[in-house]
Write an enzyme that holds these catalytic residues in place. Structure first.
Site, PDB file in Angstrom:
ATOM      1  N   HIS A  56      -2.065  -3.038   3.104  1.00 59.01           N
ATOM      2  CA  HIS A  56      -2.792  -1.813   3.450  1.00 59.01           C
ATOM      3  C   HIS A  56      -1.805  -0.687   3.771  1.00 59.01           C
ATOM      4  O   HIS A  56      -0.750  -0.919   4.358  1.00 59.01           O
ATOM      5  CB  HIS A  56      -3.712  -2.063   4.643  1.00 59.01           C
ATOM      6  CG  HIS A  56      -4.721  -0.972   4.875  1.00 59.01           C
ATOM      7  ND1 HIS A  56      -4.398   0.206   5.508  1.00 59.01           N
ATOM      8  CD2 HIS A  56      -6.036  -0.884   4.543  1.00 59.01           C
ATOM      9  CE1 HIS A  56      -5.483   0.968   5.574  1.00 59.01           C
ATOM     10  NE2 HIS A  56      -6.483   0.337   4.992  1.00 59.01           N
ATOM     11  N   GLU A  87      -6.532   1.951  -3.229  1.00 60.06           N
ATOM     12  CA  GLU A  87      -6.818   2.883  -2.137  1.00 60.06           C
ATOM     13  C   GLU A  87      -5.766   3.995  -2.113  1.00 60.06           C
ATOM     14  O   GLU A  87      -4.691   3.807  -1.528  1.00 60.06           O
ATOM     15  CB  GLU A  87      -6.796   2.163  -0.787  1.00 60.06           C
ATOM     16  CG  GLU A  87      -7.949   1.238  -0.536  1.00 60.06           C
ATOM     17  CD  GLU A  87      -8.009   0.803   0.923  1.00 60.06           C
ATOM     18  OE1 GLU A  87      -8.962   1.169   1.610  1.00 60.06           O
ATOM     19  OE2 GLU A  87      -7.074   0.120   1.380  1.00 60.06           O
ATOM     20  N   GLY A 147      -9.592   7.918   5.586  1.00 61.58           N
ATOM     21  CA  GLY A 147      -9.885   8.713   6.775  1.00 61.58           C
ATOM     22  C   GLY A 147     -10.034  10.198   6.526  1.00 61.58           C
ATOM     23  O   GLY A 147     -10.013  10.990   7.465  1.00 61.58           O
TER      24      GLY A 147
END
Length: 242
Positions: free
Chosen positions: A89, A161, A167
């Protein structure tokens, strides 16, 4: 047969009491052709054991054989019926300096323990503006898949991603996302002769999921802040399935 994955990454949110209420709310969620996967922070994994929901760890211990202070052993995760692990991530890469050597060790550790890997890749805003996105993605794929046993390829899900969407409320460029997903699949099929599932993350919510649903090559989605409210999860499932 699972048609899509929906992964709820709760990150480090919620206290024990809040997570207990959250777990109860999930009991009312209906998912038909979608595998719903919950990734709470490590202290709360045990709350979801035996809840008929697939469990995902947000990380994997790189020193699985040392049982060091502060770590969580893979045996502990397995005893909680953890089936998946998120590895690579953007936040782990940025704030904990996790490089490809670390990621590869974690991925092999998970795969060798029969835990499926959700491997996150994606470019930064600076890389996107420099027009090196595809080189970055190819590098992220090659440095891992070149070192994975062929028989373990099917246990890896690729999560695309773009870090600058995480966000943020930046609008999606659907044609570009679609082109990138196709490119990832083409790379893996051409060089590794495998078909892997590709999911997308980056501020996915009940509003933009309608756009993403049009990308037929997508095999699922990973949620962040939008999954903190369990009502949003049902809304998103309804949109995907209808």
């Amino acid at each position: 047969m699972v048609l899509k994955y929906l992964i709820c990454n709760l990150k480090a949110h919620k206290t024990y009491y809040e997570m207990s209420l959250y777990k109860e709310s999930l009991k009312d969620i209906i998912s038909n052709n979608i595998e719903l996967i919950i990734a709470p922070s490590t202290p709360y994994l045990s709350l979801f054991k035996n809840e008929n929901i697939e469990l995902c760890s947000q990380d994997i211990n790189i020193n699985s054989d040392l049982y060091l202070t502060g770590d969580t052993s893979i045996e502990a995760l397995k005893s909680l019926d953890v089936k998946y692990a998120i590895i690579g991530h953007f936040e782990r890469r940025k704030y904990y300096n996790e490089n490809h050597n670390i990621l590869l060790k974690k991925i092999n550790s998970a795969l060798n323990s029969d835990i499926k890997v959700i491997y996150c890749i994606g470019e930064t805003k600076e890389e996107y503006l420099r027009k090196v996105k595809h080189q970055v993605i190819e590098r992220d794929i090659a440095r891992i898949l070149n070192n994975i046993p062929e028989e373990k390829m099917s246990d890896i899900i690729i999560a695309y991603e773009p870090s600058y969407l995480i966000g943020s409320n930046e609008p999606y460029d659907i044609p570009e996302i679609e082109s990138t997903i196709k490119s990832i699949k083409r790379i893996i099929e051409s060089y590794y002769h495998h078909k892997v599932s590709i999911i997308f993350g980056g501020n996915v919510n009940a509003y933009n999921i309608k756009e993403l649903k049009a990308i037929k090559e997508l095999d699922g989605y990973i949620l962040g802040s939008s999954c903190l409210n369990p009502n949003n999860i049902q809304d998103i499932l309804n949109i995907i399935e209808n």
